[in-house]
Design a protein around this motif. Structure first.
Motif, PDB file in Angstrom:
ATOM      1  N   ASP A 285      16.340 -13.602   2.884  1.00 50.60           N
ATOM      2  CA  ASP A 285      17.719 -13.220   3.141  1.00 50.60           C
ATOM      3  C   ASP A 285      17.766 -12.209   4.280  1.00 50.60           C
ATOM      4  O   ASP A 285      17.018 -11.231   4.280  1.00 50.60           O
ATOM      5  N   ALA A 286      18.662 -12.428   5.246  1.00 49.50           N
ATOM      6  CA  ALA A 286      18.710 -11.570   6.434  1.00 49.50           C
ATOM      7  C   ALA A 286      19.042 -10.114   6.068  1.00 49.50           C
ATOM      8  O   ALA A 286      18.472  -9.177   6.629  1.00 49.50           O
ATOM      9  N   ASN A 287      19.963  -9.925   5.138  1.00 47.11           N
ATOM     10  CA  ASN A 287      20.313  -8.548   4.763  1.00 47.11           C
ATOM     11  C   ASN A 287      19.154  -7.862   4.041  1.00 47.11           C
ATOM     12  O   ASN A 287      18.909  -6.668   4.242  1.00 47.11           O
ATOM     13  N   ALA A 288      18.439  -8.615   3.214  1.00 49.65           N
ATOM     14  CA  ALA A 288      17.258  -8.042   2.550  1.00 49.65           C
ATOM     15  C   ALA A 288      16.256  -7.557   3.603  1.00 49.65           C
ATOM     16  O   ALA A 288      15.643  -6.494   3.462  1.00 49.65           O
ATOM     17  N   TYR A 289      16.127  -8.331   4.676  1.00 46.54           N
ATOM     18  CA  TYR A 289      15.210  -7.930   5.754  1.00 46.54           C
ATOM     19  C   TYR A 289      15.651  -6.612   6.372  1.00 46.54           C
ATOM     20  O   TYR A 289      14.821  -5.729   6.638  1.00 46.54           O
ATOM     21  N   LEU A 290      16.976  -6.455   6.570  1.00 44.26           N
ATOM     22  CA  LEU A 290      17.491  -5.186   7.113  1.00 44.26           C
ATOM     23  C   LEU A 290      17.153  -4.025   6.175  1.00 44.26           C
ATOM     24  O   LEU A 290      16.667  -2.974   6.611  1.00 44.26           O
ATOM     25  N   TYR A 291      17.424  -4.214   4.896  1.00 48.30           N
ATOM     26  CA  TYR A 291      17.272  -3.109   3.939  1.00 48.30           C
ATOM     27  C   TYR A 291      15.802  -2.728   3.727  1.00 48.30           C
ATOM     28  O   TYR A 291      15.472  -1.546   3.630  1.00 48.30           O
ATOM     29  N   ILE A 292      14.947  -3.735   3.651  1.00 44.58           N
ATOM     30  CA  ILE A 292      13.537  -3.410   3.376  1.00 44.58           C
ATOM     31  C   ILE A 292      12.882  -2.763   4.599  1.00 44.58           C
ATOM     32  O   ILE A 292      12.118  -1.810   4.473  1.00 44.58           O
ATOM     33  N   THR A 293      13.209  -3.276   5.800  1.00 44.43           N
ATOM     34  CA  THR A 293      12.621  -2.625   6.995  1.00 44.43           C
ATOM     35  C   THR A 293      13.117  -1.188   7.110  1.00 44.43           C
ATOM     36  O   THR A 293      12.365  -0.294   7.515  1.00 44.43           O
ATOM     37  N   ARG A 294      14.379  -0.955   6.717  1.00 42.96           N
ATOM     38  CA  ARG A 294      14.920   0.407   6.759  1.00 42.96           C
ATOM     39  C   ARG A 294      14.129   1.314   5.798  1.00 42.96           C
ATOM     40  O   ARG A 294      13.796   2.457   6.131  1.00 42.96           O
ATOM     41  N   ALA A 295      13.881   0.801   4.609  1.00 43.62           N
ATOM     42  CA  ALA A 295      13.125   1.571   3.610  1.00 43.62           C
ATOM     43  C   ALA A 295      11.755   1.953   4.172  1.00 43.62           C
ATOM     44  O   ALA A 295      11.290   3.091   3.997  1.00 43.62           O
ATOM     45  N   MET A 296      11.126   1.029   4.870  1.00 42.95           N
ATOM     46  CA  MET A 296       9.801   1.315   5.438  1.00 42.95           C
ATOM     47  C   MET A 296       9.900   2.377   6.534  1.00 42.95           C
ATOM     48  O   MET A 296       9.037   3.245   6.661  1.00 42.95           O
ATOM     49  N   ASP A 297      10.965   2.282   7.346  1.00 40.19           N
ATOM     50  CA  ASP A 297      11.119   3.257   8.435  1.00 40.19           C
ATOM     51  C   ASP A 297      11.358   4.666   7.886  1.00 40.19           C
ATOM     52  O   ASP A 297      10.938   5.657   8.482  1.00 40.19           O
ATOM     53  N   TYR A 298      12.062   4.754   6.766  1.00 34.24           N
ATOM     54  CA  TYR A 298      12.335   6.067   6.168  1.00 34.24           C
ATOM     55  C   TYR A 298      11.102   6.656   5.482  1.00 34.24           C
ATOM     56  O   TYR A 298      11.091   7.818   5.105  1.00 34.24           O
ATOM     57  N   TYR A 299      10.080   5.825   5.322  1.00 32.36           N
ATOM     58  CA  TYR A 299       8.905   6.233   4.535  1.00 32.36           C
ATOM     59  C   TYR A 299       8.038   7.239   5.290  1.00 32.36           C
ATOM     60  O   TYR A 299       7.602   6.999   6.412  1.00 32.36           O
ATOM     61  N   ASP A 300       7.858   8.385   4.688  1.00 30.81           N
ATOM     62  CA  ASP A 300       6.911   9.394   5.183  1.00 30.81           C
ATOM     63  C   ASP A 300       6.494  10.209   3.964  1.00 30.81           C
ATOM     64  O   ASP A 300       7.221  11.080   3.493  1.00 30.81           O
TER      65      ASP A 300
ATOM     66  N   GLY B  55       0.826  -1.209   0.000  1.00 28.59           N
ATOM     67  CA  GLY B  55       0.000   0.000   0.000  1.00 28.59           C
ATOM     68  C   GLY B  55       0.858   1.257   0.000  1.00 28.59           C
ATOM     69  O   GLY B  55       0.499   2.262  -0.629  1.00 28.59           O
ATOM     70  N   MET B  56       1.992   1.188   0.687  1.00 34.47           N
ATOM     71  CA  MET B  56       2.906   2.342   0.691  1.00 34.47           C
ATOM     72  C   MET B  56       3.434   2.591  -0.718  1.00 34.47           C
ATOM     73  O   MET B  56       3.498   3.732  -1.181  1.00 34.47           O
ATOM     74  N   GLN B  57       3.830   1.509  -1.395  1.00 34.31           N
ATOM     75  CA  GLN B  57       4.295   1.663  -2.784  1.00 34.31           C
ATOM     76  C   GLN B  57       3.175   2.228  -3.655  1.00 34.31           C
ATOM     77  O   GLN B  57       3.411   3.102  -4.498  1.00 34.31           O
ATOM     78  N   THR B  58       1.960   1.725  -3.435  1.00 36.10           N
ATOM     79  CA  THR B  58       0.820   2.197  -4.227  1.00 36.10           C
ATOM     80  C   THR B  58       0.631   3.699  -4.032  1.00 36.10           C
ATOM     81  O   THR B  58       0.431   4.448  -4.995  1.00 36.10           O
ATOM     82  N   LEU B  59       0.723   4.147  -2.787  1.00 34.64           N
ATOM     83  CA  LEU B  59       0.573   5.580  -2.516  1.00 34.64           C
ATOM     84  C   LEU B  59       1.697   6.383  -3.167  1.00 34.64           C
ATOM     85  O   LEU B  59       1.462   7.474  -3.700  1.00 34.64           O
ATOM     86  N   VAL B  60       2.921   5.843  -3.137  1.00 34.51           N
ATOM     87  CA  VAL B  60       4.038   6.540  -3.792  1.00 34.51           C
ATOM     88  C   VAL B  60       3.789   6.634  -5.300  1.00 34.51           C
ATOM     89  O   VAL B  60       4.083   7.661  -5.920  1.00 34.51           O
ATOM     90  N   TRP B  61       3.235   5.579  -5.885  1.00 28.01           N
ATOM     91  CA  TRP B  61       2.864   5.648  -7.311  1.00 28.01           C
ATOM     92  C   TRP B  61       1.957   6.857  -7.567  1.00 28.01           C
ATOM     93  O   TRP B  61       2.153   7.598  -8.529  1.00 28.01           O
TER      94      TRP B  61
ATOM     95  N   LEU C  30      -1.388   5.932 -13.534  1.00 30.71           N
ATOM     96  CA  LEU C  30      -2.363   4.953 -13.046  1.00 30.71           C
ATOM     97  C   LEU C  30      -3.740   5.601 -12.970  1.00 30.71           C
ATOM     98  O   LEU C  30      -3.858   6.804 -12.738  1.00 30.71           O
ATOM     99  N   ARG C  31      -4.769   4.782 -13.208  1.00 32.20           N
ATOM    100  CA  ARG C  31      -6.134   5.295 -13.119  1.00 32.20           C
ATOM    101  C   ARG C  31      -6.706   5.111 -11.730  1.00 32.20           C
ATOM    102  O   ARG C  31      -7.445   5.953 -11.259  1.00 32.20           O
ATOM    103  N   SER C  32      -6.383   4.000 -11.085  1.00 30.54           N
ATOM    104  CA  SER C  32      -6.882   3.867  -9.723  1.00 30.54           C
ATOM    105  C   SER C  32      -5.865   3.198  -8.826  1.00 30.54           C
ATOM    106  O   SER C  32      -4.958   2.497  -9.296  1.00 30.54           O
ATOM    107  N   ALA C  33      -6.026   3.478  -7.542  1.00 28.43           N
ATOM    108  CA  ALA C  33      -5.100   2.992  -6.522  1.00 28.43           C
ATOM    109  C   ALA C  33      -5.909   2.334  -5.419  1.00 28.43           C
ATOM    110  O   ALA C  33      -6.865   2.929  -4.922  1.00 28.43           O
ATOM    111  N   ILE C  34      -5.553   1.101  -5.083  1.00 26.25           N
ATOM    112  CA  ILE C  34      -6.239   0.410  -3.994  1.00 26.25           C
ATOM    113  C   ILE C  34      -5.212   0.129  -2.904  1.00 26.25           C
ATOM    114  O   ILE C  34      -4.218  -0.562  -3.137  1.00 26.25           O
ATOM    115  N   VAL C  35      -5.449   0.731  -1.758  1.00 24.96           N
ATOM    116  CA  VAL C  35      -4.476   0.727  -0.662  1.00 24.96           C
ATOM    117  C   VAL C  35      -5.119   0.041   0.539  1.00 24.96           C
ATOM    118  O   VAL C  35      -6.123   0.515   1.064  1.00 24.96           O
TER     119      VAL C  35
END
Lengths: 196, 373
Positions: B274-289, B154-160, B168-173
């Motif tokens: 992958d453990a490092n992927a988990y670090l990077y993706i959670t970081r991306a979410m934390d930076y999201y505003d 949903g966060m990616q959808t909102l960024v779109w 895009l014509r519609s967004a479902i979040v």
């Protein structure tokens, strides 16, 4: 689908292609009619999640929310018309809700059951108990109608708040009637009001 | 195991041009792994992009190649389903920074011939969307019929809608938010610290060692998993029931069913992530505003998205991304004059409700996707 008489009257009175907010839009029947028949940009606000779900599933734009608290989010003049159908008497502060409607849009349609209809008066006088009629079908202890009003009450409020009445329709038994002695004869009133 | 995971082949595209990231760094090249379902029509107007959640993947409606389990949204996506692949061309790509074929920290850095590990640049949700837009370009699609996502999807959808509103014509979040709260960040930090505290993590350079930080990653998953469920759901499913025993052991085995369940969930997760992927993706979410680049004014973020039809859904038992967060977005959309629909659905399953049986959600999504007649 045939619209309820009051909704059909409102649907006919909205000009083509305008922006409309229907407050208390239910399952979106009026929104759908406005959008399909009159090319209106029609949006809704409705409290009941099941009705909101039905409206969205039917392709309407409806936000779950409450006429008492959630009209704040709309900017001034976001719409051409606001509609409040059969909901005024259920709100916490009907006067403030009307104020909000006329902030969001320069014009509004407001419809409500008339508590001064002769049948209501008769029922109260004869039985001495809160009337239960076709338009007011629920007993006093469980009715959502917390601010019953009469056509005269509404007219007075419009004068007091300097709100212009542009049009009015009165219904009895689901049929339009003349405005003579409407406060006795009408079960239901629909007003088109505007900022002065 | 991570090493096994990295030998799976995924359908993908490769882009040799660098990808500029929010951090100011560049990724020298980009692989995007994706799955698609249904057929793109002649005027390319029936494409729907599904964005997956933190630990999701592109196998939305097909079996997962590592676990063999069925796709994570088969109940929603397929022929005759709410997202009907007889009508729509459905695309789902593995997000940037993940580990199912799209470039991430486990990928080989072309400059060194070694896995990036912690030299992988820190990415954002907007970077993930940037990569998705490259895929959509590659597929020759100008405008998506819809972008759909739950949670991080949903966060990616909102960024779109904010960064590519004309595409895009519609967004479902669904069950999402416009920013990560302090509580959201706090839970993620627990997970990251668990990974980093595992000696097998080795500052991220575990790929060649044959050792994987499975214990740390499992604990991270256990903590996160709790946030996906409701207290009501946990009580109903597990209560205080004991696991395969009649009396307490007076030890530290998994006496309670909930302990056993979490341990299993944690361990099973390490087979597919992958453990490092988990670090990077959670970081991306934390930076999201979403409002941050717009002076904190969310309505301003949506000012170019007035032609997008938004549908937002929250769940009453979701305390990870609660209804108040969806309402905040809806109010901003109303303020911006965008067309928004919103409803809070009732479901006992907490944040995970969007993945589970919830018939009103099916009706909503099918309706919101329908061309308005």
């Amino acid at each position: 689908m045939t619209l309820r008489t009051d909704l059909a009257i409102i649907a006919d009175a909205v000009p083509e292609g305008r922006r409309v907010l229907d407050v208390g839009c239910g399952d979106g029947t009026l929104l759908s009619a406005l959008r399909r028949n009159r090319n209106v940009d029609a949006r809704g606000l409705e409290l009941d999640a099941a009705k909101v779900t039905a409206a969205i599933a039917a392709g309407e734009s409806v936000v779950q929310g409450d006429a008492n608290h959630d009209l704040d989010a709309y900017p001034d003049d976001a719409f051409d018309f606001a509609i409040l159908s059969q909901t005024l008497q259920t709100t916490e502060r009907p006067d403030l809700v009307i104020e909000q409607l006329l902030r969001i849009a320069p014009r509004a349609f407001v419809s409500f059951p008339n508590f001064a209809h002769w049948r209501v008066r008769w029922s109260l006088m004869r039985n001495g108990r809160m009337p239960v009629t076709r338009l007011i079908p629920v007993a006093w202890y469980e009715t959502p109608n917390i601010h019953h009003l009469t056509i005269s009450d509404f007219r007075h409020l419009m004068v007091e708040r300097n709100i212009r009445v542009e049009n009015a329709w009165f219904l009895s038994g689901g049929r339009l009637i003349s405005d003579s002695a409407a406060n006795w004869r009408a079960e239901h009133a629909i007003y088109q009001i505007a900022r002065s | 195991m991570a090493t096994l995971l990295h030998h799976i082949q995924h359908d993908h595209i490769h882009i040799s041009a660098p990808l500029a990231l929010d951090s100011g760094q560049n990724l020298p090249e980009l692989t995007i792994a994706y799955q698609s379902y249904g057929t793109l029509n002649a005027d390319k107007s029936n494409a729907i992009l599904i964005c997956h959640a933190l630990t999701g993947d592109q196998y939305v409606a097909s079996n997962h190649p590592a676990t063999g389990k069925e796709g994570w949204w088969v109940r929603m996506v397929g022929p005759g389903k709410p997202i009907d692949t007889d009508k729509y061309f459905v695309i789902c790509s593995n997000v940037l920074g993940s580990c199912l074929g799209t470039t991430g920290p486990a990928s080989i850095n072309p400059a060194t011939g070694q896995p990036y590990a912690m030299s992988f640049p820190v990415i954002t949700i907007a970077d993930m969307v940037r990569a998705q837009a490259k895929l959509i370009d590659h597929l020759g699609i100008d405008q998506l019929h819809a972008v759909v996502g739950g949670s991080m999807g949903g966060m990616q959808t909102l960024v779109w809608t904010v960064n590519y509103p004309q595409r895009l014509r519609s967004a479902i979040v669904i069950a999402s938010a416009a920013r990560h709260s302090a509580q959201n960040i706090a839970f993620h930090e627990v997970g990251r610290q668990a990974i980093m505290a595992d000696p097998h993590w080795q500052d991220g350079n575990f790929y060649a060692s044959g050792l994987n930080p499975t214990k740390g990653l499992a604990v991270a998953r256990m903590a996160a998993h709790i946030t996906y469920l409701s207290e009501e759901g946990l009580t109903e499913k597990f209560g205080r029931r004991l696991q395969a025993r009649d009396i307490k052991s007076f030890g530290f085995d998994a006496d309670f069913q909930i302990e056993s369940y979490l341990r299993y969930q944690g361990l099973a997760f390490t087979d597919r992530f992958d453990a490092n992927a988990y670090l990077y993706i959670t970081r991306a979410m934390d930076y999201y505003d979403l409002a941050e680049p717009y002076e904190g004014r969310l309505a301003l973020a949506f000012s170019k998205a007035k032609d997008v039809r938004f549908t937002l859904v929250s769940f009453d038992t979701d305390w990870l991304y609660p209804t108040s967060e969806s309402r905040r977005i809806v109010q901003a959309l109303q303020g911006a004059g965008a067309s928004a629909s919103f409803v809070e659905l009732s479901s006992p399953f907490g944040h995970d409700s969007f993945l589970l049986d919830c018939p009103p959600l099916d009706r909503l999504i099918a309706g919101a996707l329908n061309n308005r007649g």
